[in-house]
Design a protein around this motif. Structure first.
Motif, PDB file in Angstrom:
ATOM      1  N   UNK A   1     -28.648 -34.053  13.184  1.00 55.22           N
ATOM      2  CA  UNK A   1     -29.721 -33.152  12.761  1.00 55.22           C
ATOM      3  C   UNK A   1     -30.583 -32.601  13.915  1.00 55.22           C
ATOM      4  N   UNK A   2     -30.175 -32.806  15.155  1.00 52.87           N
ATOM      5  CA  UNK A   2     -31.008 -32.337  16.271  1.00 52.87           C
ATOM      6  C   UNK A   2     -31.123 -30.816  16.269  1.00 52.87           C
ATOM      7  N   UNK A   3     -30.024 -30.124  16.022  1.00 52.01           N
ATOM      8  CA  UNK A   3     -30.084 -28.661  16.051  1.00 52.01           C
ATOM      9  C   UNK A   3     -31.002 -28.142  14.950  1.00 52.01           C
ATOM     10  N   UNK A   4     -30.843 -28.665  13.744  1.00 52.38           N
ATOM     11  CA  UNK A   4     -31.671 -28.222  12.614  1.00 52.38           C
ATOM     12  C   UNK A   4     -33.141 -28.522  12.864  1.00 52.38           C
ATOM     13  N   UNK A   5     -33.426 -29.703  13.384  1.00 50.43           N
ATOM     14  CA  UNK A   5     -34.813 -30.087  13.671  1.00 50.43           C
ATOM     15  C   UNK A   5     -35.428 -29.170  14.721  1.00 50.43           C
ATOM     16  N   UNK A   6     -34.682 -28.933  15.791  1.00 45.66           N
ATOM     17  CA  UNK A   6     -35.186 -28.048  16.844  1.00 45.66           C
ATOM     18  C   UNK A   6     -35.337 -26.613  16.334  1.00 45.66           C
ATOM     19  N   UNK A   7     -34.414 -26.179  15.492  1.00 48.13           N
ATOM     20  CA  UNK A   7     -34.505 -24.832  14.934  1.00 48.13           C
ATOM     21  C   UNK A   7     -35.782 -24.673  14.099  1.00 48.13           C
ATOM     22  N   UNK A   8     -36.082 -25.665  13.282  1.00 47.92           N
ATOM     23  CA  UNK A   8     -37.309 -25.616  12.469  1.00 47.92           C
ATOM     24  C   UNK A   8     -38.552 -25.596  13.366  1.00 47.92           C
ATOM     25  N   UNK A   9     -38.525 -26.387  14.438  1.00 45.16           N
ATOM     26  CA  UNK A   9     -39.630 -26.366  15.412  1.00 45.16           C
ATOM     27  C   UNK A   9     -39.799 -24.962  15.988  1.00 45.16           C
ATOM     28  N   UNK A  10     -38.699 -24.324  16.380  1.00 43.28           N
ATOM     29  CA  UNK A  10     -38.768 -22.982  16.968  1.00 43.28           C
ATOM     30  C   UNK A  10     -39.296 -21.953  15.964  1.00 43.28           C
ATOM     31  N   UNK A  11     -38.920 -22.089  14.714  1.00 43.74           N
ATOM     32  CA  UNK A  11     -39.434 -21.190  13.673  1.00 43.74           C
ATOM     33  C   UNK A  11     -40.949 -21.360  13.533  1.00 43.74           C
ATOM     34  N   UNK A  12     -41.415 -22.607  13.540  1.00 43.52           N
ATOM     35  CA  UNK A  12     -42.859 -22.862  13.461  1.00 43.52           C
ATOM     36  C   UNK A  12     -43.594 -22.256  14.655  1.00 43.52           C
TER      37      UNK A  12
END
Length: 185
Positions: free
Chosen positions: A135-146
């Motif tokens: 889940x690292x990519x998904x977690x980082x993607x959500x961080x970038x969206x925020x």
């Protein structure tokens, strides 16, 4: 067509920015602050070292530095090429938005270096680590969206600035990931 797109972008900024409330301002100011991500960067550094070793981690850090320099310089080229005023510097738009940060930043807006840099890191490091860390990519993607949305929330970028920055960051991050894979495999 251009005027239509710009007018829709302004309207969307005004709508999204005015959804904000003083109760949430502190959260979004924290998210938009580049120093708030230091713990995340330290965690990523640890994960890199643990999963790919010291030598590859050092090469990766050089890659990240080059990647951030590239996205920043590309953003500057666009900003001074397009010369689109930030919404907080535009006298027609600024009275209609909440400038949460209390300061506006540079004069020009298009495109958001914050959005580009965070998305570039997501695609480079997220793709590099995804086979090692679930889940690292998904977690980082959500961080970038925020982080990207925070630029709209605090009133310093239009949605089109943010979206374009995210696309360019994803593009550059993907290229760096692919180059890194070819060099180190």
């Amino acid at each position: 067509m251009y005027d239509f797109l710009i007018n829709k972008d302004i309207a969307l900024l005004i709508y999204l920015n005015n959804l904000g409330t003083t109760q949430w301002d502190g959260f979004w100011l924290f998210i938009t602050n580049k120093f708030s991500a230091i713990p995340l960067y330290l965690l990523l550094l640890f994960l890199l070292y643990k999963n790919i070793g010291l030598k590859r981690t050092l090469y990766t850090l050089v890659g990240v530095a080059l990647l951030i320099a590239l996205t920043d310089q590309t953003s500057n080229l666009f900003k001074f090429g397009f010369k689109r005023l930030r919404p907080c510097h535009d006298e027609l738009v600024s009275p209609l938005i909440r400038l949460v940060a209390g300061r506006c930043g540079g004069l020009y807006s298009f495109f958001s270096a914050h959005a580009a840099n965070t998305m570039a890191i997501v695609f480079f490091l997220g793709l590099l680590l995804k086979k090692h860390v679930k889940y690292i990519f998904t977690t980082l993607f959500l961080w970038a969206v925020l982080v990207s949305y925070s630029r709209i929330y605090v009133g310093v970028h239009y949605p089109l600035d943010v979206f374009t920055g995210m696309l360019i960051g994803a593009f550059y991050g993907s290229i760096f990931y692919n180059v890194f894979q070819k060099i180190h495999h």
